[in-house]
Design an enzyme around this catalytic site. Structure first.
Site, PDB file in Angstrom:
ATOM      1  N   SER A 134     -27.940  -8.980 -19.159  1.00 36.58           N
ATOM      2  CA  SER A 134     -28.769  -7.800 -19.892  1.00 36.58           C
ATOM      3  C   SER A 134     -27.829  -7.444 -21.346  1.00 36.58           C
ATOM      4  O   SER A 134     -28.657  -7.060 -22.122  1.00 36.58           O
ATOM      5  CB  SER A 134     -29.067  -6.571 -19.169  1.00 36.58           C
ATOM      6  OG  SER A 134     -27.878  -6.180 -18.560  1.00 36.58           O
ATOM      7  N   GLY A 137     -30.460  -8.724 -15.354  1.00 35.77           N
ATOM      8  CA  GLY A 137     -30.337  -8.616 -14.083  1.00 35.77           C
ATOM      9  C   GLY A 137     -29.594  -9.811 -13.478  1.00 35.77           C
ATOM     10  O   GLY A 137     -29.135  -9.977 -12.317  1.00 35.77           O
ATOM     11  N   ASN A 186     -23.109  -8.080 -13.462  1.00 36.77           N
ATOM     12  CA  ASN A 186     -24.039  -7.975 -12.478  1.00 36.77           C
ATOM     13  C   ASN A 186     -23.215  -8.298 -10.748  1.00 36.77           C
ATOM     14  O   ASN A 186     -23.657  -7.680 -10.019  1.00 36.77           O
ATOM     15  CB  ASN A 186     -25.341  -8.577 -12.488  1.00 36.77           C
ATOM     16  CG  ASN A 186     -26.263  -7.907 -13.539  1.00 36.77           C
ATOM     17  OD1 ASN A 186     -26.079  -6.730 -13.687  1.00 36.77           O
ATOM     18  ND2 ASN A 186     -26.596  -8.654 -14.572  1.00 36.77           N
ATOM     19  N   ASP A 230     -27.523   4.879 -19.318  1.00 39.14           N
ATOM     20  CA  ASP A 230     -27.193   4.440 -18.096  1.00 39.14           C
ATOM     21  C   ASP A 230     -25.640   4.304 -18.125  1.00 39.14           C
ATOM     22  O   ASP A 230     -24.902   3.892 -16.898  1.00 39.14           O
ATOM     23  CB  ASP A 230     -28.017   3.163 -17.886  1.00 39.14           C
ATOM     24  CG  ASP A 230     -27.621   2.151 -18.958  1.00 39.14           C
ATOM     25  OD1 ASP A 230     -26.731   2.118 -19.766  1.00 39.14           O
ATOM     26  OD2 ASP A 230     -28.665   1.128 -18.642  1.00 39.14           O
ATOM     27  N   HIS A 268     -25.192  -0.122 -20.805  1.00 41.54           N
ATOM     28  CA  HIS A 268     -25.592  -1.002 -21.959  1.00 41.54           C
ATOM     29  C   HIS A 268     -25.660  -0.340 -23.338  1.00 41.54           C
ATOM     30  O   HIS A 268     -25.801   0.904 -23.491  1.00 41.54           O
ATOM     31  CB  HIS A 268     -27.090  -1.315 -21.664  1.00 41.54           C
ATOM     32  CG  HIS A 268     -27.263  -2.067 -20.474  1.00 41.54           C
ATOM     33  ND1 HIS A 268     -27.932  -1.182 -19.279  1.00 41.54           N
ATOM     34  CD2 HIS A 268     -27.518  -3.415 -20.048  1.00 41.54           C
ATOM     35  CE1 HIS A 268     -27.982  -2.158 -18.356  1.00 41.54           C
ATOM     36  NE2 HIS A 268     -27.833  -3.569 -18.997  1.00 41.54           N
TER      37      HIS A 268
END
Length: 194
Positions: A22, A59, A87, A168, A171
């Protein structure tokens, strides 16, 4: 999943593939605001003739990247910016497997004739110093083993900078992606040809 378009097929410039999760895909940023988009604009502005391709999928773990590596290699990229592992870390996957998957991707890409550069990541403090130290150590170890250039932390100068990170905390924003593109450009600069 990145899809090759007709314009990609007609573009004869050497390919720079930004291959990752991502952070590469540009999660949460508007279309055209990912770091590969900004990298293309930076290179164009300086008269470099390269076609930057965004091969980021949100993801994905290193296992997913390994399953996709042959498709990326099939584009015959000149340079690949490899960015995976975040991830794996966030999901607490075994880091030996993360390192082994990254190594296999580097080997596969190099075998295809691509020059590979590695962009590392780290994890938020709540993952604990031991686990973070282990994930941080993967990237320099691989860079040394395979003689590839390393950006220790993709979000250098972005993480913790107001306005550069999304809410978040994982990112980059569109503004942050501009700095990420600058980081990556500096990393690949010695490989670029006009």
């Amino acid at each position: 999943m990145p899809v090759a378009t007709d314009t990609d097929a007609q573009d004869t410039r050497p390919v720079i593939a930004c291959f990752g999760d991502s952070l590469t895909a540009g999660y949460g940023a508007d279309p055209g605001q990912s770091y590969p988009d900004d990298l293309q604009r930076r290179l164009d502005a300086q008269g470099y003739r390269y076609h930057v391709v965004n091969e980021g999928v949100s993801g994905e773990t290193t296992k997913d990247g390994l399953e996709r590596v042959d498709r990326v290699a099939a584009r015959h990229p000149k340079i690949v910016v490899l960015e995976f592992g975040g991830n794996d870390g966030l999901r607490g996957l075994p880091l030996e497997q993360t390192q082994s998957n990254l190594a296999a991707m580097i080997e596969s890409l190099k075998k295809s004739g691509a020059e590979v550069v590695l962009a590392g990541i780290t994890l938020p403090p709540e993952y604990g110093p031991d686990y973070i130290a282990k994930i941080n150590a993967i990237y320099p170890a691989l860079a040394k083993k395979y003689h590839v250039r390393l950006l220790p932390f993709l979000l250098q100068g972005v993480y913790g900078t107001p306005g550069d990170m999304q809410e978040d905390g994982h990112h980059a924003t569109a503004q942050g992606n501009k700095q990420v593109a600058a980081n990556v450009e500096k990393l690949i600069q010695p490989m670029l040809r006009k």
